[in-house]
Design an enzyme around this catalytic site. Structure first.
Site, PDB file in Angstrom:
ATOM      1  CG  ASN A  24      -1.773  -0.836   2.613  1.00 18.86           C
ATOM      2  OD1 ASN A  24      -1.185  -0.597   2.722  1.00 18.86           O
ATOM      3  ND2 ASN A  24      -0.727  -2.382   1.836  1.00 18.86           N
ATOM      4  CD  GLU A  32      -2.366   1.247  -4.505  1.00 18.98           C
ATOM      5  OE1 GLU A  32      -1.219   1.324  -5.358  1.00 18.98           O
ATOM      6  OE2 GLU A  32      -2.595   0.077  -4.641  1.00 18.98           O
ATOM      7  CB  CYS A  87      -4.663  -1.832  -2.083  1.00 24.08           C
ATOM      8  SG  CYS A  87      -3.176  -1.285  -2.565  1.00 24.08           S
ATOM      9  CD  GLU A 130       1.709   5.682  -8.473  1.00 22.46           C
ATOM     10  OE1 GLU A 130       0.636   4.530  -7.679  1.00 22.46           O
ATOM     11  OE2 GLU A 130       2.042   6.591  -7.768  1.00 22.46           O
TER      12      GLU A 130
HETATM   13  O1  LIG Z   1       2.607  -3.593  -6.672  1.00 22.85           O
HETATM   14  C1  LIG Z   1       2.757  -1.918  -6.448  1.00 22.85           C
HETATM   15  O2  LIG Z   1       3.356  -0.917  -6.585  1.00 22.85           O
HETATM   16  C2  LIG Z   1       1.770  -1.459  -5.438  1.00 22.85           C
HETATM   17  O3  LIG Z   1       1.538  -0.775  -5.796  1.00 22.85           O
HETATM   18  C3  LIG Z   1       0.882  -1.993  -4.670  1.00 22.85           C
HETATM   19  C4  LIG Z   1      -0.235  -2.242  -3.435  1.00 22.85           C
HETATM   20  C5  LIG Z   1      -0.724  -2.936  -2.468  1.00 22.85           C
HETATM   21  C6  LIG Z   1      -1.236  -2.251  -1.794  1.00 22.85           C
HETATM   22  O4  LIG Z   1      -1.158  -2.543  -0.600  1.00 22.85           O
END
Ligand SMILES: O=C(O)C(=O)/C=C/C=C/O
Length: 489
Positions: free
Chosen positions: A158, A257, A291, A470
């Site tokens: 994604n 995640e 997500c 993270e």
């Molecule tokens: O912004 C981020 O570090 C991150 O992990 C974004 C996740 C998006 C998931 O679809």
């Protein structure tokens, strides 16, 4: 018609595929055309990648000082920036998402994800404790951080480049080496990063990419490989469960995640236009394939009707089209298979009695785009909280909007879900914002905003949405082994 490119693995600093390699097709989400043939890694290719990563740890890479590693990572960030347009083009080809999603959101994070962890590893303090001892002379404790070793990185389709570099950045900053298995839907930017690694002079074997599928393919071979010391994954919760089972053999650490069914909470005292824009972005950006995106919206009753009407108007103003067409504001889902899943939820919503406010199907597309995986952005109301589209992650451009009457009620509604990844709260009453943010059981809460990201902050999901955090120094817990040394004085 552009030549269909062949995508090879990137192992030990070389693009490679055995002569007998099996290839699978990558189709454009925009029109269904085959845009690449991708080599599928077998056990032998995964073995070669893990072996290359292991030897790199013991070679030049393992001997670099932190400052030398930091300089190289800044070099990677700068080369990504220099080749920004190439990464935008590759990611648009893979995902079909409009140019602004790439240039403003996803691709800039590639360079940022290397820089932030270069800075973290350069500036993080070492821990030390002085202790008393019976002889009165005392002892000194200090902690040292060592790389964990070979990290298996399984990254999703994604936000392919953002999410893969969100793991490779800290992994390399901490002195590890990586074997990356991108999603079979989106291999192009992970492959391009191999060219960057060579151009910058990252020693061969530090960064490796193997392509293929999950079960009985490259993904499974990687997570089951005894030469992999830890596994980091972003994607669906049920895949996370399978990976965690594989990681148990050999007691390997995991960082996950995972899925979300994120709530948007809109109080009557919100900045109305900002809230409509914010919920529109959080529910429909990237065709809802984020997500952190919102699929459940709770609106305080006095503004419920007005809010639904305003959100409907924005949804109906999207402009479908090819990503390179700057008039496009809205792209397709990643694949026909994913579209079938999203459309099955569109049908389920109606079967369960939803009121369809807008969308609910497949848009009329011009013939040249009819082969793409397009769906209409969709809004429902009128369903109970027990409905499938209110409980289960759909990962599409849709949301259910429900009224509420009190703060306690909406907090209970938001928390009554197996996931706990993100929430976005809209209110001008900051005491209430702090109160509600503290009680919603998620890893990330935005107030009067969404997807604002300071990369030093702790980031990750609670409940079924993930394991670990993270971001900034929090990434060090997963990407390093901490050792304590106690010296008798
Ligand atoms: O912004 C981020 O570090 C991150 O992990 C974004 C996740 C998006 C998931 O679809």
């Amino acid at each position: 018609m552009s030549q269909v490119q062949r995508i090879h693995h990137f192992i030990n600093g070389e693009f490679t595929a055995p002569p007998a390699a099996r290839y699978f097709d990558k189709r454009s989400p925009v029109d269904g055309r085959v845009i690449a043939h991708i080599a599928e890694a077998g056990q032998a290719e995964v073995d070669a990648a893990v072996t290359a990563a292991r030897s790199a740890l013991k070679g030049e890479w393992g001997k670099l000082t932190t400052d030398q590693r930091v300089d190289l990572l800044y070099g990677v960030a700068n080369e990504i920036t220099r080749r920004f347009d190439d990464f935008v083009a590759a990611e648009m080809a893979d995902t079909g998402q409009p140019a602004h999603v790439m240039t403003q959101v996803f691709i800039p994070r590639g360079a940022a994800n290397f820089k932030v962890f270069a800075d973290v590893i350069k500036n993080v303090a070492a821990e030390s404790f002085r202790m008393a001892t019976p002889d009165g002379k005392g002892a000194l404790n200090y902690a040292i951080r060592n790389p964990k070793g070979v990290i298996g990185v399984i990254s999703p389709w994604n936000a392919p480049f953002l999410l893969m570099t969100w793991k490779v950045g800290p992994a390399l900053a901490c002195g590890n080496t990586v074997v990356v298995k991108p999603s079979e839907e989106t291999p192009l930017t992970a492959t391009l990063l191999g060219e960057v690694m060579n151009a910058v002079g990252i020693p061969k074997g530090v960064y490796n990419v193997i392509n293929g599928f999950g079960p009985d393919s490259a993904g499974a071979y990687l997570t089951q490989h005894p030469g992999v010391d830890a596994i980091t994954f972003t994607g669906e919760t049920r895949t996370g469960t399978a990976i965690m089972k594989a990681a148990a053999e050999g007691m390997r650490d995991v960082s996950f995640e995972l899925g979300g069914k994120n709530a948007g909470i809109v109080f009557a005292d919100c900045n109305f236009d900002a809230a409509v824009d914010g919920i529109f972005r959080s529910a429909f950006l990237n065709t809802g394939q984020v997500c952190l995106g919102t699929e459940r919206v709770y609106v305080e009753r006095p503004i419920f009707e007005r809010f639904v009407a305003a959100l409907k108007a924005k949804v109906e103003s999207v402009r479908y089209g090819r990503p390179e067409d700057h008039a496009s504001t809205y792209g397709p889902l990643i694949s026909q298979e994913h579209r079938d899943k999203v459309l099955s939820y569109y049908k389920k919503a109606i079967d369960e009695g939803a009121t369809l406010v807008t969308g609910g199907g497949v848009p009329e597309m011009p013939a040249e785009l009819a082969g793409g995986s397009w769906v209409q952005p969709t809004i429902w109301t009128g369903l109970p909280e027990t409905a499938a589209v209110v409980r289960e992650e759909i990962f599409g451009p849709c949301c259910h909007v429900c009224p509420f009457d009190s703060e306690d009620e909406v907090i209970n509604l938001a928390n009554a879900n197996d996931y706990g990844l993100a929430t976005t709260i809209w209110t001008e009453n900051l005491s209430r914002a702090h109160r509600v943010a503290e009680r919603v059981e998620v890893g990330v809460t935005w107030v009067n905003s969404w997807f604002l990201r300071d990369l030093r902050t702790p980031f990750g999901g609670s409940k079924q949405s993930g394991i670990g955090r993270e971001g900034g120094v929090h990434s060090l817990e997963f990407y390093t082994e901490t050792r304590n040394v106690c010296i008798k004085l």
